[in-house]
Design a protein around this motif. Structure first.
Motif, PDB file in Angstrom:
ATOM      1  N   SER A   1      47.343  10.120  26.758  1.00 48.95           N
ATOM      2  CA  SER A   1      47.004   8.846  27.406  1.00 48.95           C
ATOM      3  C   SER A   1      47.402   8.869  28.881  1.00 48.95           C
ATOM      4  O   SER A   1      46.697   8.311  29.723  1.00 48.95           O
ATOM      5  CB  SER A   1      47.713   7.680  26.708  1.00 48.95           C
ATOM      6  OG  SER A   1      47.507   7.733  25.327  1.00 48.95           O
ATOM      7  N   ILE A   2      48.535   9.517  29.177  1.00 49.92           N
ATOM      8  CA  ILE A   2      48.959   9.620  30.585  1.00 49.92           C
ATOM      9  C   ILE A   2      47.909  10.392  31.387  1.00 49.92           C
ATOM     10  O   ILE A   2      47.547  10.010  32.508  1.00 49.92           O
ATOM     11  CB  ILE A   2      50.341  10.325  30.705  1.00 49.92           C
ATOM     12  CG1 ILE A   2      51.433   9.492  30.021  1.00 49.92           C
ATOM     13  CG2 ILE A   2      50.703  10.630  32.156  1.00 49.92           C
ATOM     14  CD1 ILE A   2      51.872   8.253  30.750  1.00 49.92           C
ATOM     15  N   VAL A   3      47.414  11.479  30.778  1.00 47.01           N
ATOM     16  CA  VAL A   3      46.375  12.256  31.464  1.00 47.01           C
ATOM     17  C   VAL A   3      45.138  11.379  31.687  1.00 47.01           C
ATOM     18  O   VAL A   3      44.510  11.429  32.751  1.00 47.01           O
ATOM     19  CB  VAL A   3      46.012  13.522  30.649  1.00 47.01           C
ATOM     20  CG1 VAL A   3      44.812  14.239  31.262  1.00 47.01           C
ATOM     21  CG2 VAL A   3      47.202  14.459  30.572  1.00 47.01           C
ATOM     22  N   GLU A   4      44.823  10.543  30.711  1.00 42.29           N
ATOM     23  CA  GLU A   4      43.667   9.650  30.875  1.00 42.29           C
ATOM     24  C   GLU A   4      43.901   8.652  32.020  1.00 42.29           C
ATOM     25  O   GLU A   4      42.977   8.323  32.750  1.00 42.29           O
ATOM     26  CB  GLU A   4      43.371   8.918  29.568  1.00 42.29           C
ATOM     27  CG  GLU A   4      42.810   9.876  28.510  1.00 42.29           C
ATOM     28  CD  GLU A   4      42.238   9.169  27.297  1.00 42.29           C
ATOM     29  OE1 GLU A   4      41.246   8.454  27.453  1.00 42.29           O
ATOM     30  OE2 GLU A   4      42.791   9.356  26.202  1.00 42.29           O
ATOM     31  N   ILE A   5      45.147   8.207  32.167  1.00 43.86           N
ATOM     32  CA  ILE A   5      45.461   7.296  33.289  1.00 43.86           C
ATOM     33  C   ILE A   5      45.264   8.034  34.611  1.00 43.86           C
ATOM     34  O   ILE A   5      44.688   7.496  35.569  1.00 43.86           O
ATOM     35  CB  ILE A   5      46.907   6.754  33.168  1.00 43.86           C
ATOM     36  CG1 ILE A   5      47.046   5.879  31.918  1.00 43.86           C
ATOM     37  CG2 ILE A   5      47.299   5.964  34.409  1.00 43.86           C
ATOM     38  CD1 ILE A   5      48.486   5.501  31.568  1.00 43.86           C
ATOM     39  N   ILE A   6      45.736   9.289  34.661  1.00 43.49           N
ATOM     40  CA  ILE A   6      45.601  10.072  35.905  1.00 43.49           C
ATOM     41  C   ILE A   6      44.111  10.269  36.245  1.00 43.49           C
ATOM     42  O   ILE A   6      43.702  10.144  37.405  1.00 43.49           O
ATOM     43  CB  ILE A   6      46.314  11.438  35.751  1.00 43.49           C
ATOM     44  CG1 ILE A   6      47.824  11.215  35.605  1.00 43.49           C
ATOM     45  CG2 ILE A   6      46.026  12.352  36.944  1.00 43.49           C
ATOM     46  CD1 ILE A   6      48.589  12.434  35.151  1.00 43.49           C
ATOM     47  N   LEU A   7      43.312  10.552  35.223  1.00 42.38           N
ATOM     48  CA  LEU A   7      41.870  10.739  35.456  1.00 42.38           C
ATOM     49  C   LEU A   7      41.214   9.434  35.903  1.00 42.38           C
ATOM     50  O   LEU A   7      40.308   9.435  36.742  1.00 42.38           O
ATOM     51  CB  LEU A   7      41.195  11.252  34.175  1.00 42.38           C
ATOM     52  CG  LEU A   7      41.570  12.672  33.762  1.00 42.38           C
ATOM     53  CD1 LEU A   7      41.006  13.004  32.389  1.00 42.38           C
ATOM     54  CD2 LEU A   7      41.064  13.687  34.777  1.00 42.38           C
ATOM     55  N   PHE A   8      41.693   8.312  35.363  1.00 43.60           N
ATOM     56  CA  PHE A   8      41.172   7.002  35.783  1.00 43.60           C
ATOM     57  C   PHE A   8      41.475   6.780  37.266  1.00 43.60           C
ATOM     58  O   PHE A   8      40.607   6.350  38.037  1.00 43.60           O
ATOM     59  CB  PHE A   8      41.805   5.898  34.930  1.00 43.60           C
ATOM     60  CG  PHE A   8      41.665   4.527  35.521  1.00 43.60           C
ATOM     61  CD1 PHE A   8      40.443   3.869  35.510  1.00 43.60           C
ATOM     62  CD2 PHE A   8      42.763   3.901  36.104  1.00 43.60           C
ATOM     63  CE1 PHE A   8      40.313   2.610  36.072  1.00 43.60           C
ATOM     64  CE2 PHE A   8      42.642   2.644  36.672  1.00 43.60           C
ATOM     65  CZ  PHE A   8      41.414   1.992  36.659  1.00 43.60           C
ATOM     66  N   ILE A   9      42.703   7.098  37.664  1.00 45.12           N
ATOM     67  CA  ILE A   9      43.097   6.917  39.072  1.00 45.12           C
ATOM     68  C   ILE A   9      42.208   7.773  39.979  1.00 45.12           C
ATOM     69  O   ILE A   9      41.741   7.321  41.032  1.00 45.12           O
ATOM     70  CB  ILE A   9      44.598   7.279  39.242  1.00 45.12           C
ATOM     71  CG1 ILE A   9      45.452   6.193  38.578  1.00 45.12           C
ATOM     72  CG2 ILE A   9      44.972   7.463  40.705  1.00 45.12           C
ATOM     73  CD1 ILE A   9      46.921   6.567  38.434  1.00 45.12           C
TER      74      ILE A   9
END
Lengths: 82, 447
Positions: A40-48
């Motif tokens: 999920s953290i990686v998904e947040i980074i990709l969202f940013i």
């Protein structure tokens, strides 16, 4: 953009994509305690990356920078200042 | 995104127990009468068909638990006797029509699930229990065995993969140890929710996208284990438990090798490297990595599979460093998460619901030439809500999946990392598995 705007954007992303219906997250909520895992953290980074066209430099990708929504938003806010 | 379907019909339960201590019927409990299998469950039905045809391996996995005391067993047995959830599991039947979506039907026949007690075993993970296959034909989905080994009390929970995934297994243990109570406010959340309607055209588009991804990653010249010894049968298993200090060191090692969040990619990189060094001479590996499809923030459903996959094609030569493998993993995962591949993969699996398992098996084996992966990998970290008063240590033992006949599972409990390797004896001999294990430990812990 302000720290609050970043926080609001990230919370909206989490609510729509990662969290179950009805789960409330504030800027100070410890993400791990809501079940947010490494994927999920990686998904947040990709969202940013998509949202702000900003590739987070390697030295910022530390778990202590991703403890709460506020700490993530601070990274983005500091980027503007610098 | 809701991936899991039920009819949404709930019935008020009428207890009809023959056992001595029925579940507490004073709690207004509502049990689902009918639960349709989701796509991921149907994938496991297809694997069950594969198991029948190859007569190799199984489709069940295990949670082995070392208890703190013998008294802890009594506490857990009380929960087993009183749990409406276990009562539901003991009384469901799998209805698998040739045409139409398979489903579990709650029969309310008064069956009870009890802990099976055994004498001392000379193995920590007794082969006798591991090889005792849960039978779908007998509607046997979950079993609890209690035994002692070296004077210590153990529990072995056996889960059929058609009904449970690894995360659900962890939640079941939380339930058995009193950390996940079941009452009328939480009960329905432990079952999968109704599937949301999706545009069929979009589903087919997603199917094509995933098919392309699978074909791109699983093309010719991929490392698979060759059959070396047709005389050998069955599966072997080996495991290793790291100390707290070693686990902390492995975490630092992962960061040194460029893996920032969690241990997953470092673990996979070490397996891929050891696999190439010890077991194959082909540089390309095809590795699907499980991706937890549950929404975060709630306990989520215990029942049914909620796992999607991200597909990796790795180029691993004897000279490739762990950091280089980790970079490949990270880049490919980023690309697939960006285009929402795990969700698209679930759409593909949903189509499996409408076809019989033999047809799905035929299509899958035709398109992938019978290969599932170079090796299988899974990893779980126990949650914050573990009952350490009852449980001292726990291990997840993966299914004896065939093909590919080689699975590595990592599990972290109480800041201690452990791994289990299960392997088909047809493909890997004892000497090779010892070398693989030693190499894997060395790669994880090298300075």
């Amino acid at each position: 953009m302000t720290q609050e705007t970043y926080e609001s954007d990230i919370i909206t992303f989490l609510t729509n994509n990662i969290l179950a219906e009805g789960v409330v997250v504030t800027p100070q909520t410890v993400l791990r305690e809501t079940g947010i895992d490494s994927y999920s953290i990686v998904e947040i980074i990709l969202f940013i990356e998509r949202q702000y066209n900003y590739v987070m430099p390697d030295h910022l990708l530390k778990s202590e920078n991703f403890v709460t929504v506020a700490t993530i938003a601070a990274l983005l806010n500091n980027r503007q200042i610098h | 995104m809701q991936l899991f379907s039920t009819t949404g019909k709930f019935i008020k339960k009428r207890y009809n127990h023959r056992g001595p201590s029925p579940p507490d019927s004073s709690i207004m409990t509502f049990l689902p009468k009918k639960i349709y299998l989701n796509g991921s469950d149907c994938f496991h039905l297809m694997l069950e068909k594969s198991r029948e045809l190859t007569r190799e391996g199984n489709n069940q996995f295990y949670l082995c638990v070392q208890l703190q005391t013998r008294e802890a067993l009594e506490t857990i047995e009380q929960t087993v006797q009183q749990s409406p959830l276990l009562d539901w599991i003991a009384n469901i039947r799998l209805i698998n029509p040739q045409i139409g979506v398979p489903f579990f039907r709650y029969m309310n026949q008064g069956n009870t699930l009890t802990v099976r007690h055994h004498e001392n075993f000379t193995e920590q993970f007794p082969a006798q229990l591991l090889n005792d296959t849960l039978s779908l034909k007998n509607n046997s989905f979950f079993r609890i065995d209690a035994y002692s080994f070296n004077g210590k009390q153990y529990l072995l929970l056996t889960f059929h993969h058609v009904l449970f995934d690894g995360k659900g297994a962890g939640m079941m243990l939380q339930h058995l140890t009193g950390q996940l109570p079941v009452d009328n406010t939480t009960f329905s959340s432990l079952f999968p929710q109704q599937l949301k309607w999706k545009n069929p055209l979009r589903q087919w588009q997603n199917l094509i996208r995933v098919k392309k991804q699978v074909e791109q990653t699983n093309k010719a010249e991929t490392a698979y284990l060759e059959v070396k010894n047709n005389r050998e049968t069955g599966f072997g298993m080996t495991s290793h438990l790291f100390s707290e200090e070693e686990t902390a060191f492995i975490r630092e090692n992962a960061i040194k090798n460029g893996v920032r969040f969690g241990l997953n990619f470092f673990q996979v990189a070490c397996i891929a490297k050891a696999f190439r060094t010890v077991l194959t001479e082909t540089d390309s590996q095809w590795v699907p990595i499980p991706y937890n499809g549950r929404k975060r923030g709630v306990p989520g459903a215990i029942i049914s599979n909620h796992t999607s996959f991200i597909f990796h094609r790795l180029n691993v030569t004897p000279e490739t460093s762990l950091r280089e493998i980790a970079v490949q993993l990270q880049q490919q995962m980023n690309e697939q998460l960006k285009c929402g591949l795990p969700e698209k993969y679930n759409d593909l699996l949903q189509l499996m619901r409408f076809f019989p398992a033999w047809f799905n098996h035929l299509v899958t084996t035709q398109s992938s030439k019978g290969k599932i992966a170079s090796f299988l990998y899974s990893s779980t970290e126990a949650g914050e809500k573990e009952n350490t008063e009852l449980v001292k240590q726990q291990w997840i033992l993966p299914p004896f999946s065939y093909p590919p006949g080689f699975t590595v599972n990592f599990y972290t409990y109480h800041n201690r990392l452990n791994f289990h390797i299960v392997f088909s004896r047809k493909h890997v001999d004892s000497e090779q598995i010892n070398t693989f294990k030693t190499t894997l430990i060395h790669l994880l812990t090298q300075k």
